[in-house]
Design a protein around this motif. Structure first.
Motif, mmCIF file in Angstrom:
data_model
loop_
_atom_site.group_PDB
_atom_site.id
_atom_site.type_symbol
_atom_site.label_atom_id
_atom_site.label_comp_id
_atom_site.label_asym_id
_atom_site.label_seq_id
_atom_site.Cartn_x
_atom_site.Cartn_y
_atom_site.Cartn_z
ATOM 1 N N GLU A 167 32.720 -3.808 18.849
ATOM 2 C CA GLU A 167 34.011 -3.368 18.289
ATOM 3 C C GLU A 167 35.170 -4.234 18.773
ATOM 4 O OE1 GLU A 167 34.076 -1.029 22.160
ATOM 5 O OE2 GLU A 167 32.639 -2.091 20.976
ATOM 6 N N ILE A 168 35.139 -5.509 18.435
ATOM 7 C CA ILE A 168 36.144 -6.441 18.956
ATOM 8 C C ILE A 168 37.560 -6.019 18.583
ATOM 9 C CG2 ILE A 168 37.022 -8.805 18.768
ATOM 10 C CD1 ILE A 168 34.177 -9.790 18.650
ATOM 11 N N GLY A 169 37.792 -5.590 17.377
ATOM 12 C CA GLY A 169 39.156 -5.306 16.935
ATOM 13 C C GLY A 169 39.747 -4.002 17.420
ATOM 14 N N LEU A 170 38.943 -3.162 18.074
ATOM 15 C CA LEU A 170 39.426 -1.844 18.491
ATOM 16 C C LEU A 170 39.778 -1.777 19.970
ATOM 17 C CD1 LEU A 170 37.000 0.541 16.566
ATOM 18 C CD2 LEU A 170 39.391 0.030 16.039
ATOM 19 N N SER A 171 39.130 -2.565 20.791
ATOM 20 C CA SER A 171 39.287 -2.477 22.240
ATOM 21 C C SER A 171 39.927 -3.744 22.790
ATOM 22 C CB SER A 171 37.922 -2.271 22.902
ATOM 23 O OG SER A 171 37.974 -2.582 24.276
ATOM 24 N N PRO A 172 41.036 -3.632 23.516
ATOM 25 C CA PRO A 172 41.626 -4.838 24.117
ATOM 26 C C PRO A 172 40.698 -5.486 25.131
ATOM 27 C CG PRO A 172 42.721 -2.848 24.934
ATOM 28 C CD PRO A 172 41.839 -2.424 23.812
ATOM 29 N N LEU A 173 39.934 -4.684 25.872
ATOM 30 C CA LEU A 173 38.989 -5.248 26.839
ATOM 31 C C LEU A 173 37.919 -6.072 26.134
ATOM 32 C CD1 LEU A 173 37.667 -5.553 29.602
ATOM 33 C CD2 LEU A 173 36.649 -3.275 29.297
ATOM 34 N N ILE A 174 37.380 -5.552 25.034
ATOM 35 C CA ILE A 174 36.357 -6.296 24.290
ATOM 36 C C ILE A 174 36.949 -7.564 23.684
ATOM 37 C CG2 ILE A 174 34.819 -6.200 22.294
ATOM 38 C CD1 ILE A 174 33.769 -4.696 24.701
ATOM 39 N N LEU A 175 38.175 -7.493 23.195
ATOM 40 C CA LEU A 175 38.830 -8.684 22.653
ATOM 41 C C LEU A 175 39.004 -9.742 23.743
ATOM 42 C CD1 LEU A 175 40.254 -10.179 20.353
ATOM 43 C CD2 LEU A 175 42.355 -8.956 20.951
ATOM 44 N N GLN A 176 39.394 -9.309 24.940
ATOM 45 C CA GLN A 176 39.555 -10.265 26.037
ATOM 46 C C GLN A 176 38.218 -10.905 26.410
ATOM 47 O OE1 GLN A 176 41.363 -7.509 28.784
ATOM 48 N NE2 GLN A 176 43.429 -8.277 28.408
ATOM 49 N N LEU A 177 37.168 -10.093 26.527
ATOM 50 C CA LEU A 177 35.851 -10.637 26.853
ATOM 51 C C LEU A 177 35.368 -11.602 25.769
ATOM 52 C CD1 LEU A 177 34.097 -7.413 28.177
ATOM 53 C CD2 LEU A 177 34.663 -9.433 29.532
ATOM 54 N N ALA A 178 35.571 -11.212 24.513
ATOM 55 C CA ALA A 178 35.108 -12.041 23.396
ATOM 56 C C ALA A 178 35.892 -13.342 23.288
ATOM 57 C CB ALA A 178 35.209 -11.255 22.091
ATOM 58 N N SER A 179 37.014 -13.427 23.972
ATOM 59 C CA SER A 179 37.804 -14.662 23.975
ATOM 60 C C SER A 179 37.151 -15.758 24.803
ATOM 61 C CB SER A 179 39.213 -14.378 24.518
ATOM 62 O OG SER A 179 39.919 -13.498 23.666
ATOM 63 N N LEU A 180 36.187 -15.373 25.639
ATOM 64 C CA LEU A 180 35.450 -16.340 26.439
ATOM 65 C C LEU A 180 34.090 -16.614 25.802
ATOM 66 C CD1 LEU A 180 36.137 -14.961 30.033
ATOM 67 C CD2 LEU A 180 37.278 -16.879 28.899
ATOM 68 N N ARG A 181 33.499 -17.709 26.178
ATOM 69 C CA ARG A 181 32.147 -18.047 25.724
ATOM 70 C C ARG A 181 31.182 -17.564 26.810
ATOM 71 N NH1 ARG A 181 29.396 -18.904 21.247
ATOM 72 N NH2 ARG A 181 31.118 -20.175 20.429
ATOM 73 N N LEU A 182 30.814 -16.279 26.720
ATOM 74 C CA LEU A 182 29.941 -15.677 27.716
ATOM 75 C C LEU A 182 28.467 -15.841 27.372
ATOM 76 C CD1 LEU A 182 31.906 -12.373 28.473
ATOM 77 C CD2 LEU A 182 32.009 -14.575 29.669
ATOM 78 N N ALA A 183 28.168 -16.298 26.156
ATOM 79 C CA ALA A 183 26.791 -16.580 25.736
ATOM 80 C C ALA A 183 26.836 -17.712 24.711
ATOM 81 C CB ALA A 183 26.142 -15.337 25.133
ATOM 82 N N PRO A 184 25.772 -18.480 24.589
ATOM 83 C CA PRO A 184 25.777 -19.599 23.637
ATOM 84 C C PRO A 184 26.016 -19.173 22.195
ATOM 85 C CG PRO A 184 23.955 -19.817 25.184
ATOM 86 C CD PRO A 184 24.549 -18.455 25.408
ATOM 87 N N VAL A 185 25.480 -17.989 21.825
ATOM 88 C CA VAL A 185 25.684 -17.444 20.478
ATOM 89 C C VAL A 185 26.369 -16.097 20.624
ATOM 90 C CG1 VAL A 185 24.561 -16.611 18.370
ATOM 91 C CG2 VAL A 185 23.634 -18.605 19.580
ATOM 92 N N GLN A 186 27.479 -15.898 19.899
ATOM 93 C CA GLN A 186 28.230 -14.646 20.005
ATOM 94 C C GLN A 186 28.514 -14.093 18.613
ATOM 95 O OE1 GLN A 186 30.309 -14.747 24.257
ATOM 96 N NE2 GLN A 186 31.646 -15.573 22.707
ATOM 97 N N CYS A 187 28.390 -12.757 18.491
ATOM 98 C CA CYS A 187 28.496 -12.104 17.185
ATOM 99 C C CYS A 187 29.429 -10.902 17.245
ATOM 100 C CB CYS A 187 27.130 -11.610 16.716
ATOM 101 S SG CYS A 187 25.820 -12.849 16.718
ATOM 102 N N SER A 188 30.037 -10.631 16.107
ATOM 103 C CA SER A 188 30.760 -9.382 15.879
ATOM 104 C C SER A 188 29.981 -8.584 14.830
ATOM 105 C CB SER A 188 32.184 -9.656 15.403
ATOM 106 O OG SER A 188 32.925 -8.462 15.290
ATOM 107 N N THR A 189 30.367 -7.319 14.626
ATOM 108 C CA THR A 189 29.599 -6.475 13.710
ATOM 109 C C THR A 189 30.513 -5.701 12.767
ATOM 110 O OG1 THR A 189 29.557 -4.313 14.836
ATOM 111 C CG2 THR A 189 28.133 -6.035 15.732
ATOM 112 N N TRP A 190 29.902 -5.189 11.699
ATOM 113 C CA TRP A 190 30.681 -4.421 10.725
ATOM 114 C C TRP A 190 31.007 -3.024 11.227
ATOM 115 C CZ3 TRP A 190 29.820 0.181 8.260
ATOM 116 C CH2 TRP A 190 28.522 0.655 8.103
ATOM 117 N N ALA A 191 30.557 -2.663 12.431
ATOM 118 C CA ALA A 191 30.957 -1.380 13.000
ATOM 119 C C ALA A 191 32.480 -1.293 13.107
ATOM 120 C CB ALA A 191 30.310 -1.174 14.360
ATOM 121 N N HIS A 192 33.150 -2.429 13.314
ATOM 122 C CA HIS A 192 34.591 -2.543 13.039
ATOM 123 C C HIS A 192 34.718 -3.624 11.977
ATOM 124 C CE1 HIS A 192 38.844 -2.252 13.320
ATOM 125 N NE2 HIS A 192 38.966 -3.507 13.648
ATOM 126 N N PRO A 193 34.958 -3.225 10.722
ATOM 127 C CA PRO A 193 34.704 -4.110 9.579
ATOM 128 C C PRO A 193 35.825 -5.099 9.273
ATOM 129 C CG PRO A 193 35.429 -1.960 8.812
ATOM 130 C CD PRO A 193 35.342 -1.865 10.307
#
Length: 654
Positions: free
Chosen positions: A366-392
């Motif tokens: 849920e990248i678009g709903l949580s500021p913490l998740i947005l901050q984490l997703a701003s880094l390259r914490l894994a070689p492949v990173q995905c978002s989902t339609w759970a927040h569409p």
């Protein structure tokens, strides 16, 4: 120290405590209590020492004992409130602060803390007069942080839908204290939960565009302190209310997300994943700010549950739950993941652990709903990173490679709506557990519904109902005189009241009364909500932002659902659900046909019954779809393989 009087010893203990010498202070207070066990001040102060050491339960017991000996001291009650607040026992803390205020009307800090708790408990109507009273009786000697008072008043007024007051208080807050950056961010990125008319919607959208640019310009990242404050500001929340406006938000999402990304990377420039030696199994992580009973966790659970069983390739599945709270769904994630991490201690601990786990793929729920998740997703914490339609909605981040979506939900031009590469998983793209309908315990009379009404369930978050489409309700009611539209007070009763005012104006323009045709119920627990579905005749899907889980649960109850698909993924969930069941006759191509279908279902009970029977016969097609999990596994294997081979070719899910 034995030659000092008890009062002298207390003063010596206080001096030691203020100097940070807790051991000496504790010894002095204990010495007093050894001679005078009923010395309330010593008990109280010993409790404050215990609190400073992190011994919350012991601190509460000591201060409570002091209160039992002398219940008329406001400071005792205030400090007991501080202890309870640190323990997360907010109701107890609130009671203590209120008792402090009743003993001393000038206990301004007790009033402030009580007001803050009321805001955190979402009891904004109670918080506003309490916090406002501090502004009405300012005492320069009271030591009140006025910026904080204005900040919490700003939040309270925002949640009440009182935008002018909210913006005035937020502006005052960061003017008084420029370091209160969360107030500045909230002021600049302010968006209502609900609009009174289309003009207000466009006005706030224009304001957001202008103020986002201002915020970016006014946020330097040159010094360590500037970067720290900017990171703190980015923790304010997310502008997810923007998507309820029904517009194409790709460029705005990218601008905001990449602004946050610059901030996070400036604070943590060396925090990124390192190449891992190829080998089995594929290490895939799923991370959420809250793996609890909420929509995005429910939609994604089947992936975690069945990924290994649905794949010909070996996977090691990690789940990261970042919320201090847990519930039954948290335990399901714990059960189904190979490795479950509960990390409620913030950004650095979460990012550090994810990096240490050396994932191949990281899926953010849920990248678009949580500021913490947005901050984490701003880094390259894994070689492949995905978002989902759970927040569409697109993340807008350059660090997110793929958007995991549903082939049935996406329009033909779906890729144009994302900064990520779109991955169209088959059918709904989710392996959703079939809802279990418990024995019905509430019926129409329990909800205040008329027995003879044609009940239209319109139960979405109220922000999904845009004012330009309100006309649909009275237009249907004109043709179905017994129509009763049932809404839920989401997000709260105050916003529901503003929505009611909107409905009243619209029904009045059609010569009808909202009171005759509309009902707004309070928020319901899950059992009551399912019962409400079984009391209804028809569900009307919201236009622009469609129902997802709400539609799946309505279908589980055999309820006919009318939809009109929108331009974007977020407006096409119900469309895909009906398509999957082959019920195209419930899909309107435009809003005029939507109105006609709603009227037809409302006036033709036989037709309604036939549709309900077809839904009951076909609804199992929607649930426990493990083919989509197999496709996810296939995609993840391809993505990791291509990353290791340094390919940049497009990948298809199959």
């Amino acid at each position: 120290m034995s030659d000092l009087t008890p009062t002298g010893k207390l003063l010596a203990g206080i001096q030691a405590q203020q100097a940070g010498d807790l051991r000496t202070a504790e010894a002095i207070y204990s010495e007093i209590l050894a001679e005078f066990p009923d010395q309330a001040d010593a008990l109280h102060l010993l409790g404050t020492v215990a609190h400073a050491r992190g011994e919350g339960e012991w601190a509460a017991a000591l201060i409570a004992e002091a209160i039992a000996l002398n219940p008329r001291v406001a400071l005792y009650h205030h400090n007991l409130g501080v202890v309870y607040e640190s323990l997360g026992q907010l109701e107890k803390a609130l009671s203590c602060y209120r008792q402090s205020l009743s003993l001393n009307p000038k206990a301004y800090l007790s009033a402030l803390q009580a007001g803050k708790i009321l805001v955190n408990l979402r009891r904004h109507q109670e918080a506003i007069p309490l916090l406002s009273s501090l502004l009405e009786n300012p005492d320069p000697a009271a030591g009140i942080p006025w910026a904080e008072v204005h900040f919490y008043l700003g939040i309270a007024h925002r949640e009440q839908g009182e935008h002018s007051a909210a913006l005035a208080h937020l502006e005052k807050a960061w003017t008084l204290d420029p370091n209160l950056v969360v107030a500045r961010w909230l002021y600049h990125l302010y968006l209502p939960a609900l609009y009174q008319d289309e003009e207000e919607l466009h006005r706030f959208r224009s304001r957001f565009v202008e103020h986002l640019d201002r915020l970016i310009e006014e946020t330097p990242l040159d010094t360590q302190e500037q970067r720290r404050l900017a990171f703190l500001g980015s923790s304010w929340g997310t502008p997810h209310h923007l998507q309820y406006q029904g517009c194409d938000d790709l460029e705005l999402q990218k601008k905001y997300a990449q602004f946050v990304q610059r901030i996070v990377k400036s604070c943590y420039p060396n925090w990124h994943s390192l190449p891992r030696q190829p080998g089995d199994p594929i290490r895939v992580g799923f991370v959420s700010a809250s793996m609890r009973a909420c929509s995005y966790s429910r939609l994604s659970l089947g992936w975690v549950k069945y990924l290994k069983a649905s794949s010909q390739w070996p996977f090691l599945v990690f789940a990261y739950h970042l919320d201090p709270r847990t519930d039954f769904m948290t335990e399901q994630y714990r059960q189904y993941a190979d490795v479950f991490r509960h990390i409620p201690t913030g950004f650095e601990d979460a990012a550090r652990q994810i990096l240490q786990d050396q994932l191949d793929v990281l899926v953010y729920l849920e990248i678009g709903l949580s500021p913490l998740i947005l901050q984490l997703a701003s880094l390259r914490l894994a070689p492949v990173q995905c978002s989902t339609w759970a927040h569409p909605v697109t993340s807008g981040l350059s660090t997110i490679d793929y958007f995991l979506s549903s082939d049935l939900m996406e329009p033909e031009d779906g890729q144009a709506h994302y900064s990520e590469t779109l991955v169209r998983l088959p059918r709904l793209g989710t392996c959703f557990e079939k809802p279990i309908l418990p024995r019905q315990r509430r019926y129409r009379q329990d909800f205040g519904l008329r027995q003879d009404a044609v009940v239209y369930l319109t139960c979405q978050y109220l922000g999904k109902y845009l004012p330009q489409y309100d006309y649909l309700f009275p237009a249907i009611a004109q043709q179905v005189p017994s129509a009763q539209f049932v809404f839920l007070a989401l997000p709260n009763a105050a916003i529901a009241q503003h929505f009611w005012q909107r409905l009243s104006r619209t029904f009045s323009a059609y010569g009808l009364s909202a009171e005759d045709h509309c009902l707004i119920l309070p928020q319901l627990d899950h059992q009551d909500y399912l019962d409400l579905n079984r009391c209804a005749d028809i569900m009307l899907d919201s236009y622009g932002w469609s129902g997802g889980i709400t539609t799946l649960e309505a279908v589980a109850a055999g309820l006919p659902v009318v939809t009109c698909p929108g331009r974007f993924l977020r407006g096409r969930h119900t469309y895909a659900i009906l398509k999957r069941m082959g019920l195209d006759l419930l899909i309107a191509q435009d809003l005029q046909r939507y109105e006609e279908l709603a009227v037809q279902l409302g006036t033709d009970p036989q037709f309604r019954q036939q549709i309900s029977q077809q839904i009951q016969q076909r609804r199992d097609l929607l649930f426990e779809d493990r083919d989509c999990v197999a496709a996810l596994a296939h995609f993840l294997h391809q993505a990791v393989s291509q990353k290791l081979a340094c390919h940049t070719l497009p990948i298809e899910a199959s």
